[in-house]
Design a protein around this motif. Structure first.
Motif, mmCIF file in Angstrom:
data_model
loop_
_atom_site.group_PDB
_atom_site.id
_atom_site.type_symbol
_atom_site.label_atom_id
_atom_site.label_comp_id
_atom_site.label_asym_id
_atom_site.label_seq_id
_atom_site.Cartn_x
_atom_site.Cartn_y
_atom_site.Cartn_z
ATOM 1 N N GLN A 174 8.634 2.144 -14.409
ATOM 2 C CA GLN A 174 9.580 1.171 -13.869
ATOM 3 C C GLN A 174 9.069 0.559 -12.572
ATOM 4 O O GLN A 174 9.177 -0.646 -12.353
ATOM 5 N N ARG A 175 8.527 1.402 -11.734
ATOM 6 C CA ARG A 175 8.041 0.897 -10.442
ATOM 7 C C ARG A 175 6.846 -0.021 -10.626
ATOM 8 O O ARG A 175 6.716 -1.038 -9.946
ATOM 9 N N ILE A 176 5.952 0.347 -11.560
ATOM 10 C CA ILE A 176 4.797 -0.517 -11.825
ATOM 11 C C ILE A 176 5.278 -1.860 -12.374
ATOM 12 O O ILE A 176 4.826 -2.923 -11.959
ATOM 13 N N ARG A 228 0.832 -1.207 0.000
ATOM 14 C CA ARG A 228 0.000 0.000 0.000
ATOM 15 C C ARG A 228 0.869 1.260 0.000
ATOM 16 O O ARG A 228 0.600 2.220 -0.713
ATOM 17 N N ASP A 229 1.929 1.229 0.801
ATOM 18 C CA ASP A 229 2.789 2.409 0.876
ATOM 19 C C ASP A 229 3.391 2.733 -0.485
ATOM 20 O O ASP A 229 3.468 3.902 -0.874
ATOM 21 N N GLU A 230 3.816 1.685 -1.198
ATOM 22 C CA GLU A 230 4.413 1.901 -2.518
ATOM 23 C C GLU A 230 3.371 2.485 -3.482
ATOM 24 O O GLU A 230 3.648 3.431 -4.220
ATOM 25 N N ILE A 231 2.165 1.929 -3.478
ATOM 26 C CA ILE A 231 1.109 2.436 -4.372
ATOM 27 C C ILE A 231 0.757 3.882 -4.003
ATOM 28 O O ILE A 231 0.598 4.744 -4.864
ATOM 29 N N ARG A 232 0.656 4.133 -2.717
ATOM 30 C CA ARG A 232 0.322 5.494 -2.285
ATOM 31 C C ARG A 232 1.389 6.493 -2.723
ATOM 32 O O ARG A 232 1.066 7.590 -3.172
ATOM 33 N N ALA A 233 2.643 6.077 -2.599
ATOM 34 C CA ALA A 233 3.730 6.961 -3.001
ATOM 35 C C ALA A 233 3.620 7.273 -4.496
ATOM 36 O O ALA A 233 3.795 8.422 -4.922
ATOM 37 N N LYS A 246 0.801 9.686 -5.181
ATOM 38 C CA LYS A 246 1.151 11.048 -4.788
ATOM 39 C C LYS A 246 1.909 11.748 -5.914
ATOM 40 O O LYS A 246 1.620 12.895 -6.257
ATOM 41 N N GLU A 247 2.842 11.017 -6.506
ATOM 42 C CA GLU A 247 3.593 11.603 -7.618
ATOM 43 C C GLU A 247 2.694 11.893 -8.806
ATOM 44 O O GLU A 247 2.866 12.892 -9.504
ATOM 45 N N LEU A 248 1.727 10.989 -9.035
ATOM 46 C CA LEU A 248 0.807 11.189 -10.150
ATOM 47 C C LEU A 248 -0.046 12.434 -9.955
ATOM 48 O O LEU A 248 -0.263 13.208 -10.892
ATOM 49 N N ILE A 249 -0.512 12.612 -8.736
ATOM 50 C CA ILE A 249 -1.337 13.789 -8.431
ATOM 51 C C ILE A 249 -0.539 15.065 -8.677
ATOM 52 O O ILE A 249 -1.034 16.012 -9.297
ATOM 53 N N ALA A 250 0.695 15.051 -8.229
ATOM 54 C CA ALA A 250 1.541 16.235 -8.412
ATOM 55 C C ALA A 250 1.732 16.510 -9.900
ATOM 56 O O ALA A 250 1.634 17.648 -10.366
ATOM 57 N N LEU A 251 1.974 15.415 -10.634
ATOM 58 C CA LEU A 251 2.184 15.547 -12.075
ATOM 59 C C LEU A 251 0.926 16.085 -12.759
ATOM 60 O O LEU A 251 0.978 16.974 -13.608
ATOM 61 N N GLN A 252 -0.190 15.534 -12.333
ATOM 62 C CA GLN A 252 -1.453 15.946 -12.939
ATOM 63 C C GLN A 252 -1.748 17.421 -12.641
ATOM 64 O O GLN A 252 -2.199 18.167 -13.515
ATOM 65 N N ALA A 253 -1.455 17.811 -11.418
ATOM 66 C CA ALA A 253 -1.656 19.203 -11.028
ATOM 67 C C ALA A 253 -0.840 20.112 -11.935
ATOM 68 O O ALA A 253 -1.330 21.132 -12.440
ATOM 69 N N HIS A 254 0.404 19.702 -12.165
ATOM 70 C CA HIS A 254 1.286 20.452 -13.058
ATOM 71 C C HIS A 254 0.634 20.621 -14.437
ATOM 72 O O HIS A 254 0.565 21.725 -14.993
ATOM 73 N N VAL A 255 0.109 19.517 -14.963
ATOM 74 C CA VAL A 255 -0.517 19.548 -16.283
ATOM 75 C C VAL A 255 -1.768 20.430 -16.276
ATOM 76 O O VAL A 255 -1.965 21.276 -17.157
ATOM 77 N N TYR A 300 -4.173 7.127 -12.070
ATOM 78 C CA TYR A 300 -4.342 7.409 -10.647
ATOM 79 C C TYR A 300 -5.484 6.571 -10.058
ATOM 80 O O TYR A 300 -5.367 5.967 -9.002
ATOM 81 N N GLU A 301 -6.593 6.524 -10.797
ATOM 82 C CA GLU A 301 -7.754 5.780 -10.296
ATOM 83 C C GLU A 301 -7.491 4.284 -10.257
ATOM 84 O O GLU A 301 -7.861 3.602 -9.303
ATOM 85 N N GLU A 302 -6.830 3.767 -11.303
ATOM 86 C CA GLU A 302 -6.535 2.330 -11.329
ATOM 87 C C GLU A 302 -5.662 1.937 -10.145
ATOM 88 O O GLU A 302 -5.879 0.919 -9.502
ATOM 89 N N LEU A 303 -4.668 2.755 -9.877
ATOM 90 C CA LEU A 303 -3.792 2.463 -8.736
ATOM 91 C C LEU A 303 -4.583 2.500 -7.431
ATOM 92 O O LEU A 303 -4.349 1.710 -6.523
ATOM 93 N N GLY A 304 -5.541 3.400 -7.377
ATOM 94 C CA GLY A 304 -6.399 3.474 -6.191
ATOM 95 C C GLY A 304 -7.190 2.192 -6.009
ATOM 96 O O GLY A 304 -7.363 1.703 -4.893
ATOM 97 N N LEU A 305 -7.646 1.639 -7.119
ATOM 98 C CA LEU A 305 -8.425 0.400 -7.047
ATOM 99 C C LEU A 305 -7.610 -0.748 -6.452
ATOM 100 O O LEU A 305 -8.144 -1.598 -5.769
ATOM 101 N N VAL A 306 -6.314 -0.741 -6.727
ATOM 102 C CA VAL A 306 -5.465 -1.824 -6.213
ATOM 103 C C VAL A 306 -5.540 -1.886 -4.693
ATOM 104 O O VAL A 306 -5.608 -2.957 -4.098
ATOM 105 N N ILE A 307 -5.540 -0.727 -4.063
ATOM 106 C CA ILE A 307 -5.581 -0.730 -2.602
ATOM 107 C C ILE A 307 -6.966 -0.349 -2.080
ATOM 108 O O ILE A 307 -7.147 -0.055 -0.906
ATOM 109 N N GLY A 308 -7.938 -0.368 -2.980
ATOM 110 C CA GLY A 308 -9.322 -0.226 -2.537
ATOM 111 C C GLY A 308 -9.720 1.189 -2.188
ATOM 112 O O GLY A 308 -10.657 1.398 -1.432
ATOM 113 N N GLU A 309 -9.011 2.172 -2.726
ATOM 114 C CA GLU A 309 -9.383 3.534 -2.369
ATOM 115 C C GLU A 309 -10.471 4.092 -3.273
ATOM 116 O O GLU A 309 -11.042 5.113 -2.975
#
Ligand SMILES: Nc1nc2c(ncn2[C@@H]2O[C@H](COP(=O)(O)OP(=O)(O)OP(=O)(O)O)[C@@H](O)[C@H]2O)c(=O)[nH]1
Ligand SMILES: [Mg+2]
Length: 460
Positions: A204-206, A159-164, A167-176, A433-442
């Protein structure tokens, strides 16, 4: 959230010194006050801090004493489900614990569905979905190491890895998104470059997590290992020697084993699913012939085949057939009965064929079993290049979701590379972002939750 009060037997059914009946929900206290008395028969109130009572369990209608034992009061949120929980630790007789369960039901609780306690822990926000699934894997873990991997997940590593990553995706998306609002050309370029750069590292992480899924599967299900050979060479004796118990019937009559027998062993921390099979030969016996067919099937299904050969006698035509039948699969030649000496004709014959390893043993005398295990470990090591500390995914659902997330991320990167509109990139990032959320049930729908939790065993 509003829940009713549920109950189930939390321990395995069978003779044991204690069994636990778990009760969870807003009226756990009232329900149990109807059936719990002190040793001297006085009523009990469940309130305030956690406590342990030594008392009686009675039937709510008849007040007949069913059993006595330790009763644990664990008020929410400091319990497994984060709700008020009472655990009745009673004697472990099969009928007795059923009687206790019936008393709890008669006092007003509802029978829990499989996995419902863990589902509540999730719905009450105490654990995330990957942790919940890991609880199930932990229950099923077949070796210490597989257990440890599942435990790491319970602790939330995955979960920690997915959350991390999210977080990066959100930041990236905000930038866009910000760039969409202030569209200047050079700024757009910067945003696209950022998507490519961060995207590459996330990809790479995925990929690493996806690659771990295979290891996860092996840790969960074991490596399918078929023990095959002509009748009477000592296949069942080998199974017993590796299990260190007399699991399979061994006789000197060829054709003893007719059905397929599966057992798990732990080889250097990797679970093997050993499959003992009928000796392969031409036979008129109908039952044996079915066994032989299953045996052939198990060669096809196996990830590793142990070809057992009797090294103390010259080879037969059936041995030739065995060698031929297994030539396309990963195999180890297990030369058995070395306690009787090796026949020279056998040795010459075997030297014509190749396998991932050749090991001489005596299954009957339990000699060189460790050597065989070392060789098995060496041969399968490539499948499970286990880094003892990494995060493993043990679950096909998570793997599929990660693959979808991966595709979405690649879409975002391709769009950025081709200079597509930022909106398009933002949408693809959002899906990732949403797909990753599904992995940990968010971001998980109710149906999916039901599906996941229904696979749990009762009482968890
Ligand atoms: N001397 C000696 N005898 C062995 C050894 N392993 C097995 N045997 C004997 O060989 C006979 C057959 O053993 P099993 O283990 O039943 O052989 P199997 O391959 O399972 O036979 P089927 O089920 O009939 O195909 C028994 O009498 C065993 O005691 C060994 O290492 N040394
Ligand atoms: Mg046998």
């Amino acid at each position: 959230m509003d829940f009713d009060t549920i109950t189930a037997i939390a321990t395995a059914l069978g003779e044991a010194s204690i069994s636990v009946v778990r009760v969870s929900g807003p009226s756990a206290a009232q329900v149990c006050e109807r059936i719990v008395r002190t040793k001297s028969g006085k009523s009990v109130h469940f309130e305030g801090d956690r406590k342990v009572i030594y008392g009686q369990v009675v039937h709510p209608a008849s007040s007949d004493v069913i059993d006595e034992g330790l009763i644990l009061w664990m008020p929410g949120p400091h319990s497994y489900t984060a709700e008020d929980v009472v655990e009745l630790q009673v004697h472990g007789g099969v009928q007795l614990v059923q009687n206790v369960l019936e008393a709890v039901l008669a006092a007003g609780a509802r029978m829990a569905e499989p996995g419902e306690f863990t589902k509540r822990a999730f719905l009450n926000g105490r654990i995330d979905l990957s942790q919940a699934e890991a609880v199930m894997d932990l229950i099923r873990a077949k070796t210490d190491f597989a257990g440890k991997v599942a435990l790491q997940q319970v602790k939330g590593r995955f979960r920690d890895e997915i959350r991390a990553m999210r977080k990066e995706l959100i930041a990236l998306q905000a930038h866009v998104e910000v760039t969409i609002d202030y569209p200047e050309h050079d700024v757009e370029d910067v945003a696209c470059r950022q998507v490519l750069e961060t995207g590459a590292s996330l990809l790479q992480r995925i990929d690493k997590l996806i690659a771990s899924a295979n290891v996860g599967r092996i840790l969960r299900d074991g490596i399918a290992t078929a023990i095959v050979g002509r009748p009477n060479v000592g296949k069942s004796s080998l199974l017993n020697a590796m299990l260190r118990s007399d699991r399979a019937i061994v006789t000197d009559i060829p054709g003893t084993t007719r059905d397929v027998l599966e057992e798990y062993v732990n080889v250097h921390g990797i679970p093997l699913k050993l499959v003992d099979t009928a000796g392969i030969r031409e036979t008129e016996d109908i039952v044996e012939r079915i066994g032989v067919d299953k045996s052939r099937q198990s060669i096809e299904d196996a990830e590793l085949v142990l070809v057992v050969l009797d090294g103390s006698v010259p080879p037969t035509a059936e041995d030739d057939a065995m060698i031929e039948d297994t030539k396309a699969v990963r195999r180890i030649f297990v030369v058995n009965k070395v306690d009787k000496g090796i026949d020279p004709a056998f040795e010459t014959w075997l030297s014509n064929y190749s396998a991932a390893a050749v090991v001489q043993i005596s299954a009957k005398e339990e000699m060189y079993i460790t050597e065989l295990e070392n060789n098995i470990a060496r041969v399968i090591q490539a499948d499970v290049s286990i880094e003892r500390d990494s995060t493993y995914m043990t679950n096909a659902r998570q793997k599929n979701l990660l693959e979808v997330a991966r595709t979405d991320l690649i879409n975002a990167m391709d769009a950025a590379d081709a200079g597509a509109t930022l909106d398009l990139i933002a949408v693809a990032l959002q899906s990732t972002y949403e797909e990753l959320g599904l992995v940990i049930g968010e971001e998980t729908g109710e149906d999916l939750l039901d599906e996941i939790f229904s696979r749990f065993c009762l009482g968890k």
